[in-house]
Design a protein around this motif. Structure first.
Motif, mmCIF file in Angstrom:
data_model
loop_
_atom_site.group_PDB
_atom_site.id
_atom_site.type_symbol
_atom_site.label_atom_id
_atom_site.label_comp_id
_atom_site.label_asym_id
_atom_site.label_seq_id
_atom_site.Cartn_x
_atom_site.Cartn_y
_atom_site.Cartn_z
ATOM 1 N N ARG A 30 -111.182 55.201 -38.163
ATOM 2 C CA ARG A 30 -112.289 55.400 -37.220
ATOM 3 C C ARG A 30 -112.261 56.856 -36.756
ATOM 4 N NH1 ARG A 30 -108.413 52.481 -33.602
ATOM 5 N NH2 ARG A 30 -107.929 53.922 -31.911
ATOM 6 N N PRO A 31 -113.362 57.390 -36.245
ATOM 7 C CA PRO A 31 -113.421 58.828 -35.973
ATOM 8 C C PRO A 31 -112.851 59.265 -34.634
ATOM 9 C CG PRO A 31 -115.576 57.850 -35.648
ATOM 10 C CD PRO A 31 -114.694 56.759 -36.167
ATOM 11 N N PHE A 32 -112.679 58.335 -33.668
ATOM 12 C CA PHE A 32 -112.263 58.732 -32.317
ATOM 13 C C PHE A 32 -111.066 57.916 -31.844
ATOM 14 C CE2 PHE A 32 -116.814 59.829 -32.389
ATOM 15 C CZ PHE A 32 -116.750 61.164 -32.000
ATOM 16 N N TYR A 33 -110.364 58.482 -30.871
ATOM 17 C CA TYR A 33 -109.280 57.768 -30.203
ATOM 18 C C TYR A 33 -109.828 56.626 -29.355
ATOM 19 C CZ TYR A 33 -105.467 57.112 -26.784
ATOM 20 O OH TYR A 33 -104.501 56.590 -25.974
ATOM 21 N N VAL A 63 -113.206 66.520 -32.921
ATOM 22 C CA VAL A 63 -112.909 66.984 -34.273
ATOM 23 C C VAL A 63 -111.669 66.261 -34.769
ATOM 24 C CG1 VAL A 63 -113.964 69.253 -33.991
ATOM 25 C CG2 VAL A 63 -111.531 68.931 -33.458
ATOM 26 N N THR A 64 -111.580 66.119 -36.079
ATOM 27 C CA THR A 64 -110.389 65.596 -36.725
ATOM 28 C C THR A 64 -109.800 66.691 -37.594
ATOM 29 O OG1 THR A 64 -111.235 63.321 -36.768
ATOM 30 C CG2 THR A 64 -109.458 63.867 -38.298
ATOM 31 N N TYR A 65 -108.580 67.121 -37.263
ATOM 32 C CA TYR A 65 -107.876 68.113 -38.071
ATOM 33 C C TYR A 65 -106.811 67.373 -38.868
ATOM 34 C CZ TYR A 65 -104.835 72.018 -39.335
ATOM 35 O OH TYR A 65 -104.067 72.917 -40.038
ATOM 36 N N LEU A 120 -104.762 65.369 -35.985
ATOM 37 C CA LEU A 120 -104.968 65.630 -34.563
ATOM 38 C C LEU A 120 -106.442 65.416 -34.270
ATOM 39 C CD1 LEU A 120 -102.899 68.932 -34.219
ATOM 40 C CD2 LEU A 120 -102.150 66.608 -33.664
ATOM 41 N N ARG A 121 -106.754 64.650 -33.188
ATOM 42 C CA ARG A 121 -108.151 64.312 -32.898
ATOM 43 C C ARG A 121 -108.473 64.525 -31.411
ATOM 44 N NH1 ARG A 121 -109.420 58.508 -35.396
ATOM 45 N NH2 ARG A 121 -107.866 57.934 -33.834
ATOM 46 N N PRO A 122 -108.683 65.758 -30.982
ATOM 47 C CA PRO A 122 -109.141 65.968 -29.606
ATOM 48 C C PRO A 122 -110.572 65.481 -29.446
ATOM 49 C CG PRO A 122 -109.195 68.027 -30.820
ATOM 50 C CD PRO A 122 -108.539 67.022 -31.729
ATOM 51 N N PHE A 157 -111.346 63.619 -21.186
ATOM 52 C CA PHE A 157 -111.026 64.376 -22.392
ATOM 53 C C PHE A 157 -109.596 64.039 -22.796
ATOM 54 C CE2 PHE A 157 -109.757 66.946 -18.807
ATOM 55 C CZ PHE A 157 -108.539 67.513 -19.174
ATOM 56 N N GLY A 158 -109.273 64.303 -24.023
ATOM 57 C CA GLY A 158 -107.935 63.985 -24.526
ATOM 58 C C GLY A 158 -107.982 63.793 -26.020
ATOM 59 N N GLY A 159 -107.390 62.720 -26.501
ATOM 60 C CA GLY A 159 -107.345 62.456 -27.925
ATOM 61 C C GLY A 159 -106.011 61.912 -28.344
#
Length: 422
Positions: free
Chosen positions: A177-180, A372-374, A387-389, A414-416
């Motif tokens: 999935r794209p987000f935390y 973003v997903t790094y 890493l997904r902030p 905010f976070g991730g």
């Protein structure tokens, strides 16, 4: 999820690789767990295909408003404001099947998961009483998988046992999935876990039919079922539209889901109707678009929800992806969007037990999440590092104040998270 009338509104001070991953070829991030061939040198080809995967994920959802009760309202996985936590440590042993082969096949999936996410994915009577702390342990999956070349050239796939619910776009596996954080729809208007069986019938290359039966959302048998009735799924896939760039998945579910201990004997017959349809479109190699519509009606609670969720992902570089999620969610009674205030409250609510919670009146929620997903390729045995902030803004669109312990009509967080698979 089974949210109950027993939560009065004054209680503010005091709910992927999934069960049927064959349901859709999605535009969401691919699962990147490492695979270790456990019996690579075995003489049996069946044993040679058994693989072990692992994933570790932790995250934080920071809230500058610092709610008095420490809870980010409407957020399960990042519910504790300004506190980092271990969300998942999972190990999965699996023998996959290949539905494209016209042969009988038998496989399995066994997955154990430890962490804070486990609090919301228990089955009654299986793991919900094992640990009372924030970090808990669950059998996230334990099912037999069968492919049978019957009735049509594509045949039928079956999974039976402990299954992750197949409805919805966002799943428990964070790498898929794209987000935390999760959308309201993914937390309050789709099921989480089942004991039962699901079937996926490949009628043609373009059309599949899906159906299944289970004991209910996050219930099992006997005293660990909150009512005496079963529930089930039905729906379809339309695959390969628009030159192979568009897939559509529709899934509906019907059956009693409320607890007799919460609303009385009517819980045995009062039906809940869940409906979810999602379209996955990949116009280019870099851009993916997803749209989801969900409608839920519960006869026992005399309540309903509806929502629209949109997703977009744009691959800036091979290792960096920009992600967007926008949602409009309506809880017509305030009985569904609830935050639970201790580690066992969510599962206790299924049977009408002690479940301190923070609720809100009928509210239309708007939510925007950007991130973003790094995900670089580190090599050296590390098959995923990400890493997904993210930043997120939620707001009541009809004047209620559900956020920050009932003080505000909107909340900024905010976070991730970070994950590693090996």
């Amino acid at each position: 999820m089974n949210l109950l009338r027993r939560f009065p509104r004054h209680c503010r001070k005091i709910f992927a690789a999934g069960a049927l991953t064959l349901l859709a070829t999605t535009a969401m991030p691919e699962s990147a767990q490492a695979q270790i061939a456990v019996f690579k040198t075995a003489s049996s080809p069946w044993l040679q295909d058994i693989v072990l995967t692992g994933l570790l994920e932790g995250g934080i959802t920071a809230n500058p408003a610092r709610p008095d009760n420490g809870i980010n309202f409407g957020n399960f996985l990042g519910d504790h404001a300004n506190q980092a936590q271990l969300n998942q440590l999972s190990l999965t042993l699996a023998k996959p099947i290949d539905p494209t082969k016209s042969t009988y096949q038998v496989g399995f999936t066994i997955q154990g998961l430890y962490g804070s996410d486990a609090r919301y994915y228990h089955l009654l009577g299986v793991s919900n009483r094992a640990i009372g702390d924030r970090y808990q342990l669950i059998p996230a999956q334990a099912h037999v998988d069968v492919h049978a070349p019957l009735l049509t050239p594509g045949g039928i796939d079956m999974q039976a046992g402990i299954l992750q619910a197949p409805m919805g776009v966002e799943v428990l596996d964070p790498s898929a999935r794209p987000f935390y954080t999760l959308a309201y729809t993914s937390q309050y208007s789709v099921p989480f876990e089942h004991l039962g069986a699901m079937f996926h019938w490949h009628i043609t290359k373009m059309f599949d039919f899906n159906f299944g039966i289970d004991t209910g959302n996050q219930t099992t048998f006997g005293g660990n079922d909150n009512n005496n009735a079963a529930a089930g799924y039905f729906g379809f896939n339309v695959n390969g539209l628009a030159d192979g760039k568009l897939n559509i998945v529709e899934l509906s579910r019907v059956g009693p889901e409320n607890g007799v201990g919460a609303i009385g004997p009517i819980a045995n017959t009062a039906q809940r109707f869940w409906n979810d349809i999602a379209a996955y479109y990949t116009p280019t190699d870099k851009l993916s678009l997803t749209g989801e519509f969900n409608f839920l009606h519960d006869n026992g609670l005399h309540a309903e929800t509806w929502s629209v969720v949109t997703f977009a992902g744009y691959k800036i570089t091979p290792s960096l992806t920009f992600n967007y999620r926008g949602e409009l969610y309506r809880d017509s009674t305030g009985l569904f969007v609830v935050s639970f205030l201790n580690n066992q409250a969510y599962m206790n609510a299924f049977k009408g037990g002690y479940a301190p919670a923070e609720s809100a009146p009928a509210t239309t929620y708007g939510a925007l999440t950007l991130g973003v997903t790094y995900k670089p390729d580190l090599g050296h045995g590390v098959r995923i590092f990400a890493l997904r902030p993210e930043i997120r803004f939620d707001r009541s669109l009809n004047g209620t104040t559900p956020f920050n312990d009932g003080r505000n009509s909107g909340v900024f967080t905010f976070g991730g998270d970070a994950m590693i698979g090996f």
